[in-house]
Structure formats: C-alpha cells, structure tokens
Design an enzyme around this catalytic site. Structure first.
Site, PDB file in Angstrom:
ATOM      1  N   GLN A  30      58.677  -4.250  36.486  1.00 17.46           N
ATOM      2  CA  GLN A  30      58.625  -4.520  35.034  1.00 17.46           C
ATOM      3  C   GLN A  30      57.223  -4.274  34.472  1.00 17.46           C
ATOM      4  O   GLN A  30      57.041  -3.527  33.512  1.00 17.46           O
ATOM      5  CB  GLN A  30      59.023  -5.983  34.768  1.00 17.46           C
ATOM      6  CG  GLN A  30      59.026  -6.349  33.286  1.00 17.46           C
ATOM      7  CD  GLN A  30      58.874  -7.854  33.035  1.00 17.46           C
ATOM      8  OE1 GLN A  30      58.368  -8.596  33.883  1.00 17.46           O
ATOM      9  NE2 GLN A  30      59.298  -8.302  31.877  1.00 17.46           N
ATOM     10  N   ILE A  53      57.522   1.475  47.113  1.00 18.68           N
ATOM     11  CA  ILE A  53      58.260   1.851  48.323  1.00 18.68           C
ATOM     12  C   ILE A  53      59.715   2.120  47.973  1.00 18.68           C
ATOM     13  O   ILE A  53      60.555   2.262  48.851  1.00 18.68           O
ATOM     14  CB  ILE A  53      58.158   0.768  49.423  1.00 18.68           C
ATOM     15  CG1 ILE A  53      58.504  -0.610  48.850  1.00 18.68           C
ATOM     16  CG2 ILE A  53      56.797   0.764  50.067  1.00 18.68           C
ATOM     17  CD1 ILE A  53      58.614  -1.693  49.908  1.00 18.68           C
ATOM     18  N   TYR A 140      56.814 -18.222  45.766  1.00 16.69           N
ATOM     19  CA  TYR A 140      56.192 -17.334  44.779  1.00 16.69           C
ATOM     20  C   TYR A 140      54.842 -17.917  44.333  1.00 16.69           C
ATOM     21  O   TYR A 140      53.802 -17.251  44.382  1.00 16.69           O
ATOM     22  CB  TYR A 140      57.161 -17.227  43.594  1.00 16.69           C
ATOM     23  CG  TYR A 140      56.701 -16.428  42.405  1.00 16.69           C
ATOM     24  CD1 TYR A 140      56.315 -15.099  42.531  1.00 16.69           C
ATOM     25  CD2 TYR A 140      56.705 -17.003  41.132  1.00 16.69           C
ATOM     26  CE1 TYR A 140      55.937 -14.375  41.413  1.00 16.69           C
ATOM     27  CE2 TYR A 140      56.336 -16.288  40.016  1.00 16.69           C
ATOM     28  CZ  TYR A 140      55.947 -14.968  40.159  1.00 16.69           C
ATOM     29  OH  TYR A 140      55.579 -14.252  39.056  1.00 16.69           O
ATOM     30  N   LYS A 144      50.914 -16.746  45.162  1.00 17.05           N
ATOM     31  CA  LYS A 144      49.995 -16.419  44.066  1.00 17.05           C
ATOM     32  C   LYS A 144      48.688 -17.203  44.184  1.00 17.05           C
ATOM     33  O   LYS A 144      47.609 -16.659  43.945  1.00 17.05           O
ATOM     34  CB  LYS A 144      50.658 -16.706  42.713  1.00 17.05           C
ATOM     35  CG  LYS A 144      51.752 -15.723  42.347  1.00 17.05           C
ATOM     36  CD  LYS A 144      51.207 -14.314  42.218  1.00 17.05           C
ATOM     37  CE  LYS A 144      52.276 -13.347  41.772  1.00 17.05           C
ATOM     38  NZ  LYS A 144      51.801 -11.964  41.728  1.00 17.05           N
TER      39      LYS A 144
HETATM   40  C1  AKB Z   1      59.225 -16.392  36.784  1.00 16.86           C
HETATM   41  O1  AKB Z   1      59.893 -17.018  35.945  1.00 16.86           O
HETATM   42  O2  AKB Z   1      59.327 -16.556  38.004  1.00 16.86           O
HETATM   43  C2  AKB Z   1      58.199 -15.403  36.267  1.00 16.86           C
HETATM   44  C3  AKB Z   1      56.873 -16.062  36.097  1.00 16.86           C
HETATM   45  C4  AKB Z   1      56.650 -17.059  35.035  1.00 16.86           C
HETATM   46  O3  AKB Z   1      55.984 -15.784  36.834  1.00 16.86           O
HETATM   47  N1  AKB Z   1      58.637 -14.819  35.045  1.00 16.86           N
END
Ligand code: AKB
Length: 311
Positions: A30, A53, A140, A144
């Site tokens: 995106q 990839i 996630y 990060k």
């Molecule tokens: C998510 O909702 O996981 C993403 C973000 C806020 O990083 N859009």
C-alpha cells in the site's frame, strides 16, 4: 567504514549533483506503490527502484524500475545498494533485517515506517507522546518497537542516518489489508457497493488516522529535512482521531441510506490498547509537519477515490 570516513548521503548526492537514488523494499504494498509515485514525480522515474518478492502487475512494471530483492538476503541487498548507487533506502518490508550489519547502511539514509501499534495497554492513550511506555501486545507492534530501537541504536553507535515515522491508520482507496484501523477503508468499498457495512469495532472506539496524501507528504518532508533539524530519529505523526460512529455520520452525508451494524471481534482488544489521540507536536515543531485532510475532507476525497477505483 569508520564514522569519520563516512560519506553521508547529502554529500553523496551533492557530489553527483543529482537527485537521490532511492530503493523501496516491500515496494508493491500500500505505502510502497503510492510513495513511489510521489518520489518518481519529484526525483525522476529511474531514480526510484521498487523491490519486492512478489510478482508485479503489468502496471507496476511499466511505471519504473522493479527488481526482485529478498530483504533477508543481506548480501543481495548490499549488492543492490552498491550496484545501483542507492542513497536512500525506504524499508517498507515488514522486518528490518537490513540493519543487522555495519558497513553498507552507514552511507545510506534509511527510513522505516512504524505505527500507533508500537504502543500498548500500559501506554498513555490520550495523548500518546513520542517518548513513553511501549509494551505492545501484537507481534506487529513488537517487531516495530524492535525496528525503532535497532535503528536508533545504529544511529547513536555508528552514525547511521536512520529515520522513522509512527503512522496512525492510513486511509487510501487500496483494498483493506488486514489491519485494525482498516474498517475505515472497508466501509467506503462496502458502503458504495452494498450500502451496508458490519463494523468489527465498537462505535465509540477512537483511533488516530490520516489520509494517504498526508502520509506521503509527511514521509517526503521528513526525508528531506536536514539532519541538524532532527531532535530525534522517531517521530509520531497524525492528522485526526475519530470513532467509527463519527466516520459513519460523516459518510451518511454522501450515502444517506448507509446501513451500519456492529459486531466487535478480537480487533476491538487491539484497538483498545492503542493510542486514541496521537501527540505529534514535536514533528510539527522540529520539521514543520502539518496535515491537509480533516475528517470532512478525507471522506469527500475517499468517496471520489473509491468510486474511481470501481470504474
Ligand atoms: C493496522 O491497523 O494494523 C495498521 C496500523 C495502524 O499500523 N493500519
């Protein structure tokens, strides 16, 4: 390469007297595709190389250079940086494996996007400042925080020009990609086609958001800010905060018969551990960040974008 003998990217570019040459990893996602359009417009088609990839579409191939690059193959990445004389590396791939070694990144400006998801239930939510408790509960978010800290470590230890923005939910006409904030994308698609949407978050769930154009402008402006102006390497940026209910009320001005129902699922728990109001005053002060799109403008613009994407 020692820090003393380091050719920094600005000098590199000045010596070549040219636009920066930029590699975007995860370039078909995106942010990657939209970011490439903006950078190609500013720095020329051939100066922006997309890598991924996965197989690009015909359109992806016709807009400028594309190469296969697996970011887990560090040597392969080194080769690309050297062969293509890369100045800026925009790392949209999910994991920051490129920062695992010392030499090559030193001469490159590296950008990694982070997110409101880098915060967790122990963080202050309203507002959430740049520096505060970060104990995210999603993989996630954990990856990060890892990327933020690793990049900052390499900056302080070796002088790497690491830059990172923490984005809120980014809203664009691309089909939703499985995020917690993506209800705010999905409702435009489903609302326009079916006039009905079942929301997986409670109506009162407030989250920070921004329109894709603001997101790209922040990225562009941040990448072009001289080092001396930066007081930190990782900044919060945002444009607005709204709840599903507020978004749907605004959307009904365009789709009056929009039928909304709510069925919260596990994403509700994630949303409740994230910032509600994101404090980006430092980005505004240090490098002049300001947004263009508020809720009303965002909805009008998205109605256009999504309708066009159906044509
Ligand atoms: C998510 O909702 O996981 C993403 C973000 C806020 O990083 N859009």
């Amino acid at each position: 390469t020692s820090v003393g003998s380091l050719m920094n990217t600005d000098k590199n570019i000045l010596m070549r007297n040219k636009a920066p040459r930029i590699l975007i990893t995860g370039g078909l996602g995106q942010l990657g595709t939209e970011c490439a359009k903006l950078l190609r417009k500013n720095y020329g088609q051939d100066n922006v190389i997309l890598s991924d990839i996965i197989k690009p579409s015909e359109e992806g191939l016709s807009n400028g250079p594309f190469i296969f690059a697996d970011i887990l193959d560090f040597k392969g990445l080194q080769k690309i940086v050297v062969n293509y004389q890369i100045d800026w590396l925009i790392h949209f791939s999910a994991l920051l494996s490129a920062v695992g070694e010392q030499n090559v990144p030193l001469a490159v400006r590296i950008f990694v996007p982070s997110t409101i998801g880098a915060f967790g239930p122990d963080s202050p939510r309203s507002p959430t400042p740049n520096v505060t408790v970060q104990r995210p509960r999603t993989i996630y978010g954990v990856s990060k925080v890892h990327a933020e800290l690793l990049g900052e470590y390499y900056h302080h230890r070796f002088g790497l020009d690491f830059r990172c923005l923490r984005f809120p939910g980014v809203i664009s006409s691309d089909p939703p990609g499985g995020g917690t904030t993506d209800y705010a994308v999905a409702v435009f698609h489903e609302g326009l086609i079916n006039k009905r949407y079942e929301c997986y978050l409670e109506p009162y769930t407030r989250l920070p958001m921004m329109y894709i154009e603001d997101c790209l402008n922040a990225l562009f402006q941040f990448l072009n800010t001289p080092n001396e102006k930066l007081k930190r390497r990782t900044y919060n940026v945002t444009a607005m905060s709204f709840t599903p209910e507020e978004l749907f009320t605004e959307l009904r001005k365009h789709i009056p018969d929009l039928d909304i129902s709510y069925r919260p699922d596990t994403r509700q728990l994630i949303a409740e551990s994230w910032p509600q109001i994101f404090d980006d005053t430092e980005a505004r002060q240090d490098w002049g960040w300001s947004h263009k799109y508020d809720l009303e403008k965002l909805v009008t613009r998205m109605m256009n974008d999504v309708s066009e994407s159906f044509m």
